[in-house]
Write a protein that holds these residues in place. Structure first.
Motif, PDB file in Angstrom:
ATOM      1  N   THR A  65       0.813  -1.223   0.000  1.00 35.20           N
ATOM      2  CA  THR A  65       0.000   0.000   0.000  1.00 35.20           C
ATOM      3  C   THR A  65       0.840   1.263   0.000  1.00 35.20           C
ATOM      4  O   THR A  65       0.380   2.314  -0.437  1.00 35.20           O
ATOM      5  CB  THR A  65      -0.919   0.026   1.226  1.00 35.20           C
ATOM      6  OG1 THR A  65      -0.129  -0.266   2.385  1.00 35.20           O
ATOM      7  CG2 THR A  65      -2.028  -1.002   1.093  1.00 35.20           C
ATOM      8  N   THR A  66       2.047   1.182   0.537  1.00 31.13           N
ATOM      9  CA  THR A  66       2.945   2.334   0.466  1.00 31.13           C
ATOM     10  C   THR A  66       4.252   1.877  -0.161  1.00 31.13           C
ATOM     11  O   THR A  66       4.552   0.688  -0.178  1.00 31.13           O
ATOM     12  CB  THR A  66       3.237   2.927   1.860  1.00 31.13           C
ATOM     13  OG1 THR A  66       3.971   1.949   2.622  1.00 31.13           O
ATOM     14  CG2 THR A  66       1.955   3.277   2.584  1.00 31.13           C
ATOM     15  N   ALA A  77      -8.191   0.195   4.225  1.00 32.14           N
ATOM     16  CA  ALA A  77      -6.833   0.149   4.788  1.00 32.14           C
ATOM     17  C   ALA A  77      -6.616   1.323   5.728  1.00 32.14           C
ATOM     18  O   ALA A  77      -7.229   2.381   5.560  1.00 32.14           O
ATOM     19  CB  ALA A  77      -5.792   0.196   3.673  1.00 32.14           C
ATOM     20  N   ARG A  78      -5.731   1.094   6.691  1.00 32.51           N
ATOM     21  CA  ARG A  78      -5.366   2.173   7.607  1.00 32.51           C
ATOM     22  C   ARG A  78      -3.994   1.868   8.178  1.00 32.51           C
ATOM     23  O   ARG A  78      -3.752   0.743   8.633  1.00 32.51           O
ATOM     24  CB  ARG A  78      -6.383   2.303   8.735  1.00 32.51           C
ATOM     25  CG  ARG A  78      -6.028   3.392   9.744  1.00 32.51           C
ATOM     26  CD  ARG A  78      -7.142   3.633  10.746  1.00 32.51           C
ATOM     27  NE  ARG A  78      -7.510   2.430  11.453  1.00 32.51           N
ATOM     28  CZ  ARG A  78      -8.739   2.201  11.946  1.00 32.51           C
ATOM     29  NH1 ARG A  78      -9.694   3.079  11.766  1.00 32.51           N
ATOM     30  NH2 ARG A  78      -9.002   1.101  12.583  1.00 32.51           N
ATOM     31  N   GLU A  79      -3.111   2.834   8.119  1.00 34.79           N
ATOM     32  CA  GLU A  79      -1.779   2.622   8.715  1.00 34.79           C
ATOM     33  C   GLU A  79      -1.120   3.956   8.999  1.00 34.79           C
ATOM     34  O   GLU A  79      -1.567   4.984   8.524  1.00 34.79           O
ATOM     35  CB  GLU A  79      -0.910   1.766   7.796  1.00 34.79           C
ATOM     36  CG  GLU A  79      -0.694   2.326   6.411  1.00 34.79           C
ATOM     37  CD  GLU A  79      -0.102   1.292   5.467  1.00 34.79           C
ATOM     38  OE1 GLU A  79       1.029   0.812   5.730  1.00 34.79           O
ATOM     39  OE2 GLU A  79      -0.747   0.971   4.461  1.00 34.79           O
ATOM     40  N   LEU A 139      -2.560   7.314   7.367  1.00 28.31           N
ATOM     41  CA  LEU A 139      -3.139   7.151   6.035  1.00 28.31           C
ATOM     42  C   LEU A 139      -4.350   6.235   6.124  1.00 28.31           C
ATOM     43  O   LEU A 139      -4.317   5.212   6.819  1.00 28.31           O
ATOM     44  CB  LEU A 139      -2.101   6.520   5.085  1.00 28.31           C
ATOM     45  CG  LEU A 139      -0.813   7.307   4.910  1.00 28.31           C
ATOM     46  CD1 LEU A 139       0.270   6.439   4.270  1.00 28.31           C
ATOM     47  CD2 LEU A 139      -1.047   8.527   4.047  1.00 28.31           C
ATOM     48  N   LEU A 191      -7.823   4.575   3.742  1.00 29.15           N
ATOM     49  CA  LEU A 191      -8.469   4.395   2.444  1.00 29.15           C
ATOM     50  C   LEU A 191      -9.831   3.758   2.673  1.00 29.15           C
ATOM     51  O   LEU A 191      -9.925   2.700   3.305  1.00 29.15           O
ATOM     52  CB  LEU A 191      -7.621   3.497   1.542  1.00 29.15           C
ATOM     53  CG  LEU A 191      -8.117   3.304   0.119  1.00 29.15           C
ATOM     54  CD1 LEU A 191      -8.048   4.608  -0.656  1.00 29.15           C
ATOM     55  CD2 LEU A 191      -7.290   2.242  -0.602  1.00 29.15           C
ATOM     56  N   SER A 209      -9.343   8.739   0.080  1.00 32.64           N
ATOM     57  CA  SER A 209      -8.113   8.580   0.845  1.00 32.64           C
ATOM     58  C   SER A 209      -7.895   9.818   1.689  1.00 32.64           C
ATOM     59  O   SER A 209      -8.304  10.926   1.311  1.00 32.64           O
ATOM     60  CB  SER A 209      -6.916   8.336  -0.069  1.00 32.64           C
ATOM     61  OG  SER A 209      -6.408   9.556  -0.560  1.00 32.64           O
ATOM     62  N   SER A 258      -4.857  11.663   4.386  1.00 24.42           N
ATOM     63  CA  SER A 258      -3.582  11.601   5.093  1.00 24.42           C
ATOM     64  C   SER A 258      -3.587  12.720   6.118  1.00 24.42           C
ATOM     65  O   SER A 258      -3.978  13.846   5.818  1.00 24.42           O
ATOM     66  CB  SER A 258      -2.406  11.738   4.138  1.00 24.42           C
ATOM     67  OG  SER A 258      -2.440  12.961   3.455  1.00 24.42           O
ATOM     68  N   ASP A 261      -3.247  18.123   6.354  1.00 20.08           N
ATOM     69  CA  ASP A 261      -4.183  17.053   6.016  1.00 20.08           C
ATOM     70  C   ASP A 261      -4.514  17.099   4.540  1.00 20.08           C
ATOM     71  O   ASP A 261      -4.570  18.180   3.935  1.00 20.08           O
ATOM     72  CB  ASP A 261      -5.485  17.222   6.808  1.00 20.08           C
ATOM     73  CG  ASP A 261      -5.231  17.110   8.308  1.00 20.08           C
ATOM     74  OD1 ASP A 261      -6.142  17.453   9.085  1.00 20.08           O
ATOM     75  OD2 ASP A 261      -4.116  16.695   8.694  1.00 20.08           O
ATOM     76  N   THR A 262      -4.765  15.939   3.993  1.00 21.77           N
ATOM     77  CA  THR A 262      -5.203  15.870   2.596  1.00 21.77           C
ATOM     78  C   THR A 262      -6.370  14.914   2.496  1.00 21.77           C
ATOM     79  O   THR A 262      -6.351  13.844   3.091  1.00 21.77           O
ATOM     80  CB  THR A 262      -4.059  15.340   1.699  1.00 21.77           C
ATOM     81  OG1 THR A 262      -2.975  16.235   1.758  1.00 21.77           O
ATOM     82  CG2 THR A 262      -4.504  15.225   0.257  1.00 21.77           C
ATOM     83  N   ARG A 263      -7.370  15.326   1.755  1.00 17.35           N
ATOM     84  CA  ARG A 263      -8.488  14.430   1.448  1.00 17.35           C
ATOM     85  C   ARG A 263      -8.584  14.364  -0.071  1.00 17.35           C
ATOM     86  O   ARG A 263      -8.537  15.394  -0.734  1.00 17.35           O
ATOM     87  CB  ARG A 263      -9.819  14.986   1.976  1.00 17.35           C
ATOM     88  CG  ARG A 263      -9.846  15.243   3.467  1.00 17.35           C
ATOM     89  CD  ARG A 263     -10.325  14.030   4.250  1.00 17.35           C
ATOM     90  NE  ARG A 263     -10.391  14.319   5.675  1.00 17.35           N
ATOM     91  CZ  ARG A 263      -9.348  14.246   6.503  1.00 17.35           C
ATOM     92  NH1 ARG A 263      -8.154  13.899   6.058  1.00 17.35           N
ATOM     93  NH2 ARG A 263      -9.481  14.525   7.794  1.00 17.35           N
TER      94      ARG A 263
END
Lengths: 208, 411
Positions: free
Chosen positions: A56-57, A94-96, A112, A114, A143, A145, A152-154
């Motif tokens: 995922t990353t 997902a989440r991490e 992060l 999703l 997503s 972050s 922050d980003t959406r």
């Protein structure tokens, strides 16, 4: 993945063939008079095992997550084996958290996530409480972050997907039923595959 | 229900592409094992070579051309290109390297020698002509097995156009779909471009959330261009810092900034031209500032690199016309002839679908403007536009094919 889809093909073919061989009285709810149509609502919830084709990353090796999921389906069931409807819901895919150890430029943690909202047309065949459905449509992926030093980003995008659901419902009243279901979800263009066992509630909310 | 079967089958039947093997040869080792040629010998050695053995694999002719350290070969069959290094060992010429068919995944190794009396001695003395050289050796698969004979016999010098000609590679050198192992619009692709036959590149300039200029083609992040499950949606949703931290191109590279890209072209490549395809007119002033700064840097480094601000749309044109920095950098305009004059563009770049436009091209030349046409990928169109047209450059996704067709033209 090919083996999984081969099994799906065989399963769908088997159900299809069985449905064709069935005469008009089989599978019809004989407790109701003919020419009866129903609108049903299915609400399912459980956990989804999500598998990513690629990590995922770009700094980690993580490819799988177990996260909550639910979906809602509104189905139109005429006096026939086939029903058709719409499905939506929500799944956290997902989440991490990445740290500065993972990426030196971070200088702090970044979280992060999703998520996915399915928007699908669903076709189902049901008999004796067993139902097999295929959903075709889109997933709305979101997503995010979040990081103190990063801001922050959406962001969001659509992607195509296919879902296969199979379940059994026990009707404990005229309108309600409780059951189990297993879902397979494939967002092939994103390399995301999910397996979701769930409990489900079935509600016949309108009959005409 | 039966009619659903095709959908299900289709979803499961996507054939994965064949892996492209890495040929088992190290070009640095080849270079270290020979006496290198000087610039004049390289220039004289380059030329059109007839393929005497190996025609089924490489066609009838190969154009060989030196680019700094690399000897590139270009052929039309299967859009093939060769990347080699070499020099001399005593009185024998040595060139070794790789071959690759762009149409597909075939690749392998080439090993060639020029014997002393077939040009080797002339090479080592530094007095050589293309027609004096015969390269004899083998080509094989990526693992070096199944070596088969290959003979290249020098015919003539490479074709040159009196006013010069630009072979311009799209997206920094090539698209992701070509599977060169490096991503489009990456620094790694720009470093590769000259090996693919390009003398110039076109790169796409987008903006981030914090108005930084980055090199990226699409307006959104998708699996076609980006690796990483969390990076999706509009490019402009992310700051430069976020992009640098979590986004990677499909082959693992970072997304470069405009400054990084131009600096790489100037410092690390022999490329002569950069066409900036502006996708974000709102930061045009910042782009022009960077362009000017790097043009000055190129002069300081004694590098002759033309950098053009590309105007692909009326929105970018209008933003440029309104900019206080208008007129301070060379401009390339893709629009009509009137727009070209309105922005006083140094280059007009029409689509190839508009045809040869001989009269308009002639007029542009009279006005001291160059004309580049885009995007030509079909070999028949390439031949037609080269022979019947009067263009100063062509933008293509297959620079090696254009190079093969251009350089092997009769003098």
């Amino acid at each position: 993945m090919r083996h999984v889809w081969s099994m799906v093909v065989i399963l769908v073919a088997a159900v299809s063939l069985h449905a064709q061989q069935t005469d008009s009285t089989h599978g019809v709810d004989t407790t109701l008079p003919p020419n009866v149509y129903r609108l049903k609502l299915f609400i399912s919830g459980g956990m989804q095992f999500t598998l990513f084709k690629e990590p995922t990353t770009t700094v980690g090796n993580r490819r799988s997550f177990v996260m909550p999921t639910f979906n809602v389906r509104a189905m139109w069931k005429p006096e026939h084996l086939l029903s058709v409807g719409l499905m939506s819901g929500y799944t956290k895919l997902a989440r991490e958290t990445l740290t500065a150890q993972d990426i030196p430029q971070l200088q702090g943690d970044i979280r992060l996530e999703l998520d996915a909202i399915p928007m699908m047309m669903v076709f189902a065949m049901q008999q004796y409480g067993v139902e097999v459905s295929v959903g075709i449509g889109a997933y709305y992926l979101m997503s995010s972050s979040t990081g103190a030093r990063f801001g922050d980003t959406r962001s969001a995008d659509f992607t195509l997907g296919v879902s296969l659901l199979a379940g059994y419902t026990y009707k404990f009243s005229d309108r309600f039923g409780l059951g189990v279901e297993a879902g397979l979800h494939n967002l092939s263009s994103r390399g995301i595959f999910g397996i979701a066992p769930a409990l489900r509630l079935e509600y016949d909310f309108y009959t005409y | 229900m039966r009619w659903l079967l095709p959908f299900v089958i289709l979803a499961g039947c996507v054939t994965p592409l064949e892996d492209i093997l890495d040929p088992a040869i190290d070009l640095d080792d080849v270079e270290a094992s020979v006496t290198l040629l000087d610039t004049t010998a390289k220039e004289d050695m380059g030329g059109v070579y007839a393929v005497e053995e190996g025609q089924q694999q490489f066609g009838d002719t190969i154009a060989l051309r030196w680019n700094a350290r690399d000897l590139s070969g270009f052929g039309t069959r299967n859009v093939c290109f060769l990347t080699m290094r070499g020099g001399t060992r005593g009185d024998t010429g040595v060139i070794e390297g790789t071959w690759r068919f762009t149409t597909g995944s075939s690749t392998g190794i080439i090993r060639l020698r020029a014997l002393p009396d077939e040009g080797g001695r002339a090479l080592s003395s530094g007095k050589v002509k293309t027609r004096d050289i015969v390269w004899r050796g083998t080509w094989s698969g990526a693992d070096g097995a199944n070596a088969r004979p290959l003979v290249l016999r020098g015919q003539r010098a490479l074709f040159r156009r009196p006013n010069g000609f630009s072979i311009i590679a799209h997206r920094g050198g090539g698209r992701n779909s070509e599977r060169y192992g490096v991503s489009e619009n990456s620094l790694e692709m720009m470093r590769l471009a000259s090996r693919l036959g390009a003398t110039g590149i076109e790169i796409d300039v987008h903006r981030t959330k914090d108005d930084q200029a980055i090199i990226f083609h699409d307006p959104t992040f998708t699996p076609r261009t980006i690796r990483g499950a969390y990076v999706l949606g509009d490019v402009e949703n992310y700051t430069l810092r976020q992009i640098k931290a979590v986004a990677r191109l499909v082959n693992g590279e970072q997304i470069p900034t405009l400054e990084e890209a131009l600096r790489t072209v100037i410092d690390e490549t022999p490329l002569e031209m950069v066409w900036l395809d502006i996708k974000a007119e709102s930061i045009i002033d910042s782009i022009i500032t960077i362009q000017k700064r790097l043009m000055d840097y190129a002069v300081q480094q004694r590098r002759s690199v033309r950098i053009y601000l590309g105007i692909p749309t009326t929105e970018v044109r209008d933003a440029y016309v309104a900019s206080p920095l208008r007129g301070t950098v060379p401009v390339l305009c893709e629009l009509d002839a009137n727009s070209v004059r309105a922005v006083d563009a140094a280059v007009w770049a029409p689509r190839f679908t508009a045809g040869l436009q001989l009269d308009v091209v002639k007029q542009m030349h009279r006005e001291q403007r160059r004309v580049y046409v885009w995007t030509l990928d079909d070999p028949n169109f390439m031949r037609s536009f080269l022979v019947d047209g009067d263009f100063d450059g062509v933008l293509t996704n297959y620079p090696m094919l254009l190079a093969a067709i251009f350089y092997t033209r009769s003098l």
